[in-house]
Design a protein around this motif. Structure first.
Motif, mmCIF file in Angstrom:
data_model
loop_
_atom_site.group_PDB
_atom_site.id
_atom_site.type_symbol
_atom_site.label_atom_id
_atom_site.label_comp_id
_atom_site.label_asym_id
_atom_site.label_seq_id
_atom_site.Cartn_x
_atom_site.Cartn_y
_atom_site.Cartn_z
ATOM 1 N N PHE A 1 0.959 -1.136 -0.226
ATOM 2 C CA PHE A 1 -0.114 -0.012 -0.030
ATOM 3 C C PHE A 1 0.698 1.197 -0.221
ATOM 4 O O PHE A 1 2.053 1.206 0.357
ATOM 5 N N LYS A 2 0.176 2.213 -0.483
ATOM 6 C CA LYS A 2 1.066 3.648 -0.365
ATOM 7 C C LYS A 2 0.230 4.787 -0.001
ATOM 8 O O LYS A 2 -1.178 4.538 -0.129
ATOM 9 N N VAL A 3 0.643 5.904 0.360
ATOM 10 C CA VAL A 3 0.141 6.910 0.892
ATOM 11 C C VAL A 3 0.174 7.989 -0.255
ATOM 12 O O VAL A 3 1.229 8.261 -0.562
ATOM 13 N N MET A 4 -0.908 8.450 -0.643
ATOM 14 C CA MET A 4 -1.130 9.236 -1.861
ATOM 15 C C MET A 4 -1.757 10.651 -1.669
ATOM 16 O O MET A 4 -2.662 10.454 -0.694
ATOM 17 N N TYR A 5 -1.727 11.530 -2.286
ATOM 18 C CA TYR A 5 -2.371 12.897 -2.117
ATOM 19 C C TYR A 5 -3.440 12.872 -3.331
ATOM 20 O O TYR A 5 -3.081 12.938 -4.550
ATOM 21 N N ASP A 6 -4.677 13.003 -2.764
ATOM 22 C CA ASP A 6 -5.776 13.022 -3.685
ATOM 23 C C ASP A 6 -6.120 14.426 -4.190
ATOM 24 O O ASP A 6 -6.790 15.193 -3.269
ATOM 25 N N SER A 7 -5.752 14.950 -5.380
ATOM 26 C CA SER A 7 -5.839 16.605 -5.614
ATOM 27 C C SER A 7 -7.440 16.647 -5.651
ATOM 28 O O SER A 7 -7.859 17.907 -5.649
ATOM 29 N N PHE A 8 -8.109 16.011 -6.063
ATOM 30 C CA PHE A 8 -9.619 16.315 -6.141
ATOM 31 C C PHE A 8 -10.240 16.169 -4.872
ATOM 32 O O PHE A 8 -11.047 17.283 -4.548
ATOM 33 N N GLN A 9 -9.976 15.407 -3.946
ATOM 34 C CA GLN A 9 -10.605 15.527 -2.605
ATOM 35 C C GLN A 9 -9.824 16.434 -1.547
ATOM 36 O O GLN A 9 -10.220 16.833 -0.636
ATOM 37 N N GLU A 10 -8.478 16.892 -2.382
ATOM 38 C CA GLU A 10 -7.660 17.849 -1.330
ATOM 39 C C GLU A 10 -7.092 16.998 -0.199
ATOM 40 O O GLU A 10 -7.566 17.842 0.862
ATOM 41 N N LYS A 11 -7.119 15.820 -0.106
ATOM 42 C CA LYS A 11 -6.399 15.306 1.319
ATOM 43 C C LYS A 11 -5.644 13.915 0.856
ATOM 44 O O LYS A 11 -5.513 13.553 -0.390
ATOM 45 N N ASP A 12 -4.985 13.461 1.664
ATOM 46 C CA ASP A 12 -4.173 12.263 1.631
ATOM 47 C C ASP A 12 -5.020 10.881 1.807
ATOM 48 O O ASP A 12 -5.769 10.654 2.748
ATOM 49 N N VAL A 13 -4.720 10.055 0.932
ATOM 50 C CA VAL A 13 -5.409 8.761 0.981
ATOM 51 C C VAL A 13 -4.577 7.553 0.801
ATOM 52 O O VAL A 13 -3.495 7.731 0.326
ATOM 53 N N LEU A 14 -5.235 6.394 1.210
ATOM 54 C CA LEU A 14 -4.344 5.021 1.203
ATOM 55 C C LEU A 14 -4.772 4.191 -0.224
ATOM 56 O O LEU A 14 -5.987 4.444 -0.265
ATOM 57 N N LYS A 15 -3.950 3.945 -0.969
ATOM 58 C CA LYS A 15 -4.109 3.066 -1.997
ATOM 59 C C LYS A 15 -3.284 1.631 -1.802
ATOM 60 O O LYS A 15 -2.183 1.712 -1.633
ATOM 61 N N ALA A 16 -4.231 0.779 -2.027
ATOM 62 C CA ALA A 16 -3.733 -0.737 -1.819
ATOM 63 C C ALA A 16 -3.647 -1.567 -3.067
ATOM 64 O O ALA A 16 -4.326 -1.500 -3.935
ATOM 65 N N ASP A 17 -2.385 -2.331 -3.181
ATOM 66 C CA ASP A 17 -2.505 -3.221 -4.329
ATOM 67 C C ASP A 17 -2.608 -4.774 -3.768
ATOM 68 O O ASP A 17 -1.952 -5.272 -3.106
ATOM 69 N N PHE A 18 -3.681 -5.387 -4.499
ATOM 70 C CA PHE A 18 -4.052 -6.677 -4.163
ATOM 71 C C PHE A 18 -3.443 -7.608 -5.196
ATOM 72 O O PHE A 18 -3.993 -8.956 -5.495
ATOM 73 N N GLY A 19 -2.536 -7.435 -5.931
ATOM 74 C CA GLY A 19 -2.063 -7.936 -7.159
ATOM 75 C C GLY A 19 -2.447 -7.419 -8.651
ATOM 76 O O GLY A 19 -1.962 -7.972 -9.559
ATOM 77 N N GLY A 20 -3.217 -6.667 -8.428
ATOM 78 C CA GLY A 20 -3.761 -6.020 -9.891
ATOM 79 C C GLY A 20 -2.793 -5.285 -10.510
ATOM 80 O O GLY A 20 -2.783 -4.962 -11.780
ATOM 81 N N SER A 21 -1.650 -4.746 -9.690
ATOM 82 C CA SER A 21 -0.531 -3.929 -10.277
ATOM 83 C C SER A 21 0.589 -4.767 -10.473
ATOM 84 O O SER A 21 1.738 -4.226 -10.967
ATOM 85 N N ALA A 22 0.490 -6.034 -9.919
ATOM 86 C CA ALA A 22 1.864 -6.551 -9.852
ATOM 87 C C ALA A 22 2.263 -7.086 -11.296
ATOM 88 O O ALA A 22 1.391 -7.132 -12.238
ATOM 89 N N ILE A 23 3.529 -7.814 -11.440
ATOM 90 C CA ILE A 23 4.081 -7.976 -12.982
ATOM 91 C C ILE A 23 3.018 -9.214 -13.347
ATOM 92 O O ILE A 23 2.895 -9.095 -14.756
ATOM 93 N N GLY A 24 2.606 -10.009 -12.653
ATOM 94 C CA GLY A 24 2.001 -11.118 -13.301
ATOM 95 C C GLY A 24 0.544 -11.190 -13.038
ATOM 96 O O GLY A 24 -0.101 -12.119 -13.146
ATOM 97 N N ARG A 25 0.007 -10.057 -12.325
ATOM 98 C CA ARG A 25 -1.234 -9.755 -11.859
ATOM 99 C C ARG A 25 -1.655 -11.092 -11.079
ATOM 100 O O ARG A 25 -2.896 -11.530 -11.130
ATOM 101 N N VAL A 26 -0.921 -11.527 -10.017
ATOM 102 C CA VAL A 26 -1.308 -12.588 -9.131
ATOM 103 C C VAL A 26 -1.405 -12.318 -7.653
ATOM 104 O O VAL A 26 -0.544 -11.308 -7.114
ATOM 105 N N ALA A 27 -2.458 -12.473 -6.985
ATOM 106 C CA ALA A 27 -2.499 -12.123 -5.656
ATOM 107 C C ALA A 27 -1.476 -12.581 -4.772
ATOM 108 O O ALA A 27 -1.241 -13.802 -5.040
#
Length: 673
Positions: free
Chosen positions: A262-288
């Motif tokens: 997971f990573k901490v990101m700044y949402d410019s639309f909501q103007e606040k920091d949010v968490l973004k998690a990766d459950f395998g959808g962004s991995a090299i092989g798209r594997v959980a």
């Protein structure tokens, strides 16, 4: 449920932690706490300073004082450890540098061009004090295989360094580790995968679950003041992310799947920091990530063992999180084996490397997590049923792994002589493995003394490669028997040049080459021979080897590997991995200042200096698990006896109904053989 001898429970308010309002998010990414106090003198280049320190140590080694009184400022105590095997007492003098824990939550950003490395902190200057005052240390005694006597020592003397000659390296490691801290709502929640300003971030600016484990252990083992807060915050944040709806290409993942990162990101639309998690959808092989949930349970147990904070593991939300992970793994299906079926790229080896099926790393972590959960689940109607399923699975899984994954010289010879196309329950070659499929290198690699758990076992397939993570986890979880643990350590010693080389440690051996590399990896340009996951050397694995060596009563193996690593790791910039058959070259795509390379070194040093730390990450052998016989001669004898019984029953049908007489025939025939 008994995790610790500690009677006190640290109060915690988990209900508040589990609520994460999205309106007030604030994130502060890694910065160095040591940079708050900066010397006005210009600093010397790091490599030159390190070389100078090592030269001075070598020149003054013979004249160092041998007593236990270290006059240098900042030293607090000397820890004495007794050999658990009843050997003569050896004294280990441990220098401990004072740390101000109040500064951990205050940090300053590191300049993008690496300018933060050109300043020298007061702590670093204190660690580079007068060399003539430094005290040499005797080797740490072995602690054997029993952890019971170590528990009372868990809260006693610990230190940030074993040898004063490496204190500057330890100080640098702690400083760089704290630079990688990630803050969310002004609380530390994890560490970045790497802090390398010279390379593109990609996904190295995220908090990975498996990467954070050695960092968490280092924070729990730190002296004088452990830092359990970051571990607790990490456990709660990832638990919160587990509850998110997980959808990849219109397919919804299981509710119990833990994020890979997971990573901490700044949402410019909501103007606040949010968490973004990766459950395998962004991995090299798209594997959980199958291993994330297991590491989460193991780390929860380590936190509870260290702090005595049972309130965290007993919270309803935490209990539910454990049950969701276990339900994924214990659900009914078409499996005929107790092992867990996995896809390629579902663990630390997150690219195509031919580990699909039933990889030893996942099976060992599965076993470890089951045993940890068995200790932490509260007893109630629902949990009791789950605990019964866990106990049955543990028994079946240990039998399967100890029987069919184990390989030593005798077993290799048996497989070499296997017959194929055997039917019925009397078959010796139960997976119908073709002896001609045994690779040639195994016969030369296997010593007369030693053995290991092979990489994979499935129908008509055995992956004979050595995988360090799976074998070390098998030792720590007591999946390996005492004799198997000894054999694994023997193998490491016998094949030191192959498995350790010039830079510890090989993640897998041997490397895939030529046509086999083309087929298995799909011509992966990152996993070329002796690089990355394909036979590369990973410094982070040092902590696993050290823990396994201490539990096996062979700490000298770990000390030798640590000394080898200290010669280069800091000078090379704490790289992610090394390339080459001997691990001689920094990896061609390796990131510098890799966080788990740093924390892996710290954990190894802290465990060697104070073996009682092993209790956080190791389990005693479960006496309830029946130890199977590991030879095939028994199966061969049994099948022969049954054939004799069938022959005699043809002549006398009444024998088929007389089981007492059946036992008589079996015992008599076995005795005559």
């Amino acid at each position: 449920m008994s995790l610790s001898d500690c009677s006190e429970k640290v109060p915690s308010s988990v209900s508040d932690e589990l609520q994460f309002p999205m309106d007030d998010y604030q994130a502060i990414n890694g910065a160095s706490t040591a940079e708050k106090s900066v010397s006005s003198k210009p600093s010397v280049q790091q490599n030159d300073t390190t070389d100078e320190i090592w030269r001075s140590i070598n020149n003054n080694r013979d004249c160092l004082p041998k007593n236990c009184d270290d006059p240098r400022e900042g030293l607090e105590r000397a820890a004495s450890l007794k050999c658990a095997l009843g050997a003569e007492e050896e004294v280990v003098v441990v220098p401990t540098i004072e740390h101000d824990s109040s500064k951990h939550l205050q940090s300053a950003p590191e300049s993008p061009d690496g300018g933060g490395q050109d300043v020298e902190s007061d702590k670093e200057k204190a660690g580079r004090g007068s060399l003539e005052n430094k005290t040499s240390l005797k080797p740490s005694p072995s602690v054997g295989t029993s952890l019971v006597h170590l528990v009372p020592e868990a809260s006693n003397a610990k230190s940030n360094g074993l040898e004063t000659g490496s204190s500057s390296m330890m100080d640098e490691a702690w400083d760089r580790l704290r630079r990688s801290f990630v803050y969310f709502q002004k609380k530390p929640v994890g560490t970045l995968a790497a802090v390398d300003p010279s390379a593109e971030d990609l996904n190295y600016n995220q908090v990975f679950v498996r990467d954070f484990v050695p960092t968490a252990l280092a924070c729990l083992m730190e002296i004088p003041d452990p830092e359990p807060e970051i571990v607790k915050n990490f456990l709660l944040k990832t638990l919160h992310l587990q509850g998110w709806k997980k959808t990849i290409d219109n397919f919804t993942l299981g509710e119990g799947v833990m994020p890979a990162s997971f990573k901490v990101m700044y949402d410019s639309f909501q103007e606040k920091d949010v968490l973004k998690a990766d459950f395998g959808g962004s991995a090299i092989g798209r594997v959980a990530p199958v291993d994330s949930g297991f590491w989460w349970i193991i780390l929860l147990r380590s936190y509870t063992k260290c702090t005595g904070d049972y309130t965290l593991s007993e919270e309803p939300e935490v209990q539910k999180g454990m049950k969701l992970i276990l339900d994924l793994c214990l659900s009914d299906g078409f499996d005929t084996f107790p092992t867990l079926l996995c896809a390629d790229g579902c663990s630390m080896i997150d690219r195509r490397m031919g580990i699909y099926g039933y990889p030893i790393e996942i099976q060992a972590l599965f076993f470890f997590a089951l045993r940890c959960a068995q200790q932490m689940l509260k007893e109630d109607t629902d949990s009791n049923k789950l605990i019964e399923r866990i106990e049955r699975r543990i028994t079946a899984l240990s039998y399967h792994i100890r029987n069919y994954y184990w390989l030593d010289f005798t077993q290799l010879n048996n497989i070499y002589r296997y017959k194929t196309e055997e039917y019925s329950h009397t078959a010796v070659n139960k997976f119908n493995v073709i002896p001609e499929s045994i690779p040639d290198w195994v016969f030369d690699f296997m010593p007369l003394r030693g053995g290991y758990f092979i990489g994979n076992v499935s129908p008509a397939r055995m992956d004979f490669r050595w995988f360090l993570v799976g074998n070390c986890i098998a030792i720590l979880s007591s999946l390996a028997t005492m004799s198997q643990t000894t054999a694994i350590m023997d193998l490491v010693e016998e094949r030191w040049e192959d498995l350790i080389g010039e830079m510890p440690l090989k993640i897998a051996y041997p490397a895939l080459e030529g046509y086999e590399w083309n087929i298995v990896t799909g011509c992966d340009p990152k996993n070329t021979r002796w690089s990355y996951h394909n036979g590369g050397s990973w410094p982070v694995l040092l902590w696993l080897l050290t823990a396994a060596c201490i539990k096996a009563g062979r700490p000298q193996i770990a000390k030798r590997a640590i000394e080898l690593m200290e010669q280069r790791l800091s000078k090379d910039g704490w790289p992610e991995y090394y390339d080459g058959k001997k691990g001689r070259y920094v990896g061609k795509q390796a990131r510098k200042h890799q966080t788990w390379s740093i924390s892996g070194y710290l954990v190894a040093k802290l465990m060697i200096e104070n073996p009682s730390n092993l209790a956080m990450i190791s389990l005693e052998e479960d006496k309830k698990i029946e130890k199977p016989r590991l030879t095939r001669s028994a199966s061969w004898t049994c099948s022969r006896l049954w054939r004799l019984f069938d022959e005699k029953s043809d002549n006398n049908p009444s024998i088929r109904h007389d089981w007492r007489l059946c036992r008589f025939w079996c015992v008599r025939e076995k005795t005559e053989m």
